[in-house]
Design an enzyme around this catalytic site. Sequence first.
Site, PDB file in Angstrom:
ATOM      1  CE  LYS A  23      -1.829   1.517   4.213  1.00  0.00           C
ATOM      2  NZ  LYS A  23      -1.380   2.885   4.456  1.00  0.00           N
ATOM      3  CG  ASN A  24       2.296   2.572   3.494  1.00  0.00           C
ATOM      4  OD1 ASN A  24       1.131   2.864   3.203  1.00  0.00           O
ATOM      5  ND2 ASN A  24       2.677   2.346   4.743  1.00  0.00           N
ATOM      6  CB  CYS A 120      -4.854   5.514  10.886  1.00  0.00           C
ATOM      7  SG  CYS A 120      -5.150   4.112   9.810  1.00  0.00           S
ATOM      8  NE  ARG A 125      -0.922  10.044  10.247  1.00  0.00           N
ATOM      9  CZ  ARG A 125      -1.197   9.001   9.462  1.00  0.00           C
ATOM     10  NH1 ARG A 125      -2.351   8.397   9.553  1.00  0.00           N
ATOM     11  NH2 ARG A 125      -0.297   8.567   8.608  1.00  0.00           N
ATOM     12  CG  ASP A 310       2.410   0.788   9.935  1.00  0.00           C
ATOM     13  OD1 ASP A 310       1.264   1.216   9.861  1.00  0.00           O
ATOM     14  OD2 ASP A 310       3.415   1.496   9.718  1.00  0.00           O
ATOM     15  NE  ARG A 418      -6.781   4.084   5.023  1.00  0.00           N
ATOM     16  CZ  ARG A 418      -5.858   4.515   5.870  1.00  0.00           C
ATOM     17  NH1 ARG A 418      -6.146   4.711   7.129  1.00  0.00           N
ATOM     18  NH2 ARG A 418      -4.640   4.786   5.460  1.00  0.00           N
TER      19      ARG A 418
HETATM   20  N1  EPU Z   1       5.373  14.336  11.218  1.00  0.00           N
HETATM   21  C1  EPU Z   1       5.386  15.680  11.561  1.00  0.00           C
HETATM   22  N2  EPU Z   1       5.234  16.608  10.556  1.00  0.00           N
HETATM   23  C2  EPU Z   1       5.075  16.245   9.246  1.00  0.00           C
HETATM   24  C3  EPU Z   1       5.084  14.870   8.899  1.00  0.00           C
HETATM   25  C4  EPU Z   1       5.236  13.925   9.913  1.00  0.00           C
HETATM   26  O1  EPU Z   1       5.519  16.028  12.726  1.00  0.00           O
HETATM   27  O2  EPU Z   1       4.949  17.142   8.390  1.00  0.00           O
HETATM   28  C5  EPU Z   1       5.518  13.316  12.281  1.00  0.00           C
HETATM   29  C6  EPU Z   1       4.233  12.489  12.421  1.00  0.00           C
HETATM   30  O3  EPU Z   1       3.269  13.153  13.193  1.00  0.00           O
HETATM   31  C7  EPU Z   1       4.755  11.221  13.076  1.00  0.00           C
HETATM   32  C8  EPU Z   1       6.137  11.084  12.444  1.00  0.00           C
HETATM   33  O4  EPU Z   1       6.497  12.357  11.916  1.00  0.00           O
HETATM   34  O5  EPU Z   1       4.879  11.401  14.451  1.00  0.00           O
HETATM   35  C9  EPU Z   1       6.228  10.039  11.343  1.00  0.00           C
HETATM   36  O6  EPU Z   1       5.279  10.282  10.319  1.00  0.00           O
HETATM   37  P1  EPU Z   1       5.551   9.912   8.795  1.00  0.00           P
HETATM   38  O7  EPU Z   1       5.519  11.159   7.996  1.00  0.00           O
HETATM   39  O8  EPU Z   1       6.770   9.059   8.718  1.00  0.00           O
HETATM   40  O9  EPU Z   1       4.298   9.015   8.443  1.00  0.00           O
HETATM   41  P2  EPU Z   1       3.368   9.079   7.176  1.00  0.00           P
HETATM   42  O10 EPU Z   1       4.171   9.301   5.950  1.00  0.00           O
HETATM   43  O11 EPU Z   1       2.204   9.975   7.435  1.00  0.00           O
HETATM   44  C10 EPU Z   1       3.574   6.544   6.547  1.00  0.00           C
HETATM   45  C11 EPU Z   1       2.596   5.436   6.361  1.00  0.00           C
HETATM   46  C12 EPU Z   1       2.096   4.967   7.705  1.00  0.00           C
HETATM   47  C13 EPU Z   1       3.285   4.518   8.538  1.00  0.00           C
HETATM   48  C14 EPU Z   1       4.295   5.663   8.658  1.00  0.00           C
HETATM   49  C15 EPU Z   1       5.540   5.274   9.414  1.00  0.00           C
HETATM   50  C16 EPU Z   1       1.610   5.944   4.250  1.00  0.00           C
HETATM   51  C17 EPU Z   1       0.405   6.366   3.491  1.00  0.00           C
HETATM   52  N3  EPU Z   1       1.495   5.898   5.557  1.00  0.00           N
HETATM   53  O12 EPU Z   1       2.833   7.604   7.162  1.00  0.00           O
HETATM   54  O13 EPU Z   1       1.261   3.875   7.461  1.00  0.00           O
HETATM   55  O14 EPU Z   1       2.850   4.128   9.816  1.00  0.00           O
HETATM   56  O15 EPU Z   1       4.669   6.112   7.352  1.00  0.00           O
HETATM   57  O16 EPU Z   1       6.260   4.346   8.708  1.00  0.00           O
HETATM   58  O17 EPU Z   1       2.645   5.620   3.658  1.00  0.00           O
HETATM   59  C18 EPU Z   1      -0.485   2.452   7.867  1.00  0.00           C
HETATM   60  O18 EPU Z   1      -0.089   1.833   6.859  1.00  0.00           O
HETATM   61  O19 EPU Z   1      -1.371   2.063   8.646  1.00  0.00           O
HETATM   62  C19 EPU Z   1       0.124   3.702   8.182  1.00  0.00           C
HETATM   63  C20 EPU Z   1      -0.353   4.545   9.100  1.00  0.00           C
END
Ligand code: EPU
Length: 438
Positions: A23-24, A120, A125, A310, A418
């Site tokens: 998915k990611n 989620c 976020r 995850d 999802r």
């Molecule tokens: N963060 C910030 N500011 C930002 C972006 C992130 O403070 O602008 C913080 C977040 O709040 C969090 C941390 O940085 O505390 C990590 O967030 P990250 O940006 O790495 O996560 P993401 O890109 O939003 C993806 C996956 C998630 C997975 C995380 C961690 C997707 C669509 N989602 O999220 O997947 O848990 O990376 O590897 O790729 C899932 O599959 O259930 C899922 C939530």
Amino acid sequence: MADTIVIEGGKPLRGRIEVRGAKNLATKAMVAALLGDTPSLLQDVPDISDVTIVTRMLNAYGVAVSSPAEGELLLDPVNVARTHFDTIDALAGSSRVPILFCGPLLHRLGEALIPDLGGCRIGDRPIDFHMDALRAFGAIVDKSYEGIRITAPNGLHGANIELPFPSVGATEQVLLTAVRAQGVTELKNAAIEPEIMDLIAVLQKMGAIIWTEANRTIFIEGVDQLSGYTHRAISDRNEAASWAAAALVTQGDIFVGGAKQQDLLTFLNVFRKVGGAFEVHEDGIRFWHPGGPLKPVQVETDVHPGFMTDWQQPLIVALTQAEGVSIVHETVYENRFGFTDALHQMGADIVVHKDGLESVTRRVPRRKLEQAAVITGPTPLHGAEVEVPDLRGGFSYLIAALAADGVSRVTNLGPIARGYEHFVEKLEALGADFTLEA
Ligand code: EPU
């Protein structure tokens, strides 16, 4: 799709299932197709609702998306066109991926709109890293009552960016923007998840010039033109880890076709320490419960190559059956233990420490937003009525219900769809005892 599953627990899951593209990665590779001036072909695309959301978003921007064969998407960006806030607000739904449209849209249309982001509900976020990075490339970010409008009146240029945390999404944002910006971009403290490496492979196929250094630094040299790609998505290691936990929790034996050892090394170490058995094959990994008691562990979630956030939810269900006290520190998201309330209701002994816990044996430095869950086992689980809160928490409820004595009703299955392809069919193939309700 059915909204509720009624599970009769106590039966081991046995058999073979397949995991497909992650998915990611798949959703991000779909966005990358916007950057090409010819169509792209993505293979091994999972049939999940996050892919549907991104397809509709691409359609709204004039990208024609078709499926020439099962599991394949042909993405034709030749007629990319502007759309309206209302349209994307209505489509973005529960996905976080729409924010990654910014860079490609700025290059193609000179404007990007950011909808109200879903994903989620696992804590705040924020998108500050994304906005700061876009500004560093020369973009102008305007907030209005409609949402966020980003423009690049003078084009985008390479930038020196250091992320405050190796965010997956922000790293992808930088990659998708820098590939067509003028000049060289240096990104420090980047995330290096396997899905990010696969996105780099996609972009390289399109004509991008990207290289990485060992210390989380990525360099991108902008190019004037990118073309379409043909790419088979990396397999979904999060789904594989979830089914591995399902085998352990239900005392079963599951062959996860498509699972790749390289992307699961850290998970496999913990799986073994807890007492699970696995066998690596050419075409997948077999996971099973070898008998005997499970052992408690201490785990800290972290960015790659650490233990992924995850993976902790399904693992915690297994830890309710380990003999002794386990501790899971969640250091990536600020609120990812909400799902444990329902496990508690099913008989688990889990105490969540909202400000984390001190520990002398830690590997990951403490973060401000972290929490810890202390799981004491073994505790028999019993059936209950539980409502799915999010994707990974939801899957952990399914496996808890499968292991529990008696009948459980798990409602609100939507969030599981999802990210878990055909999970109902897979449960059936593995011999689970259940019925569905609309
Ligand atoms: N963060 C910030 N500011 C930002 C972006 C992130 O403070 O602008 C913080 C977040 O709040 C969090 C941390 O940085 O505390 C990590 O967030 P990250 O940006 O790495 O996560 P993401 O890109 O939003 C993806 C996956 C998630 C997975 C995380 C961690 C997707 C669509 N989602 O999220 O997947 O848990 O990376 O590897 O790729 C899932 O599959 O259930 C899922 C939530």
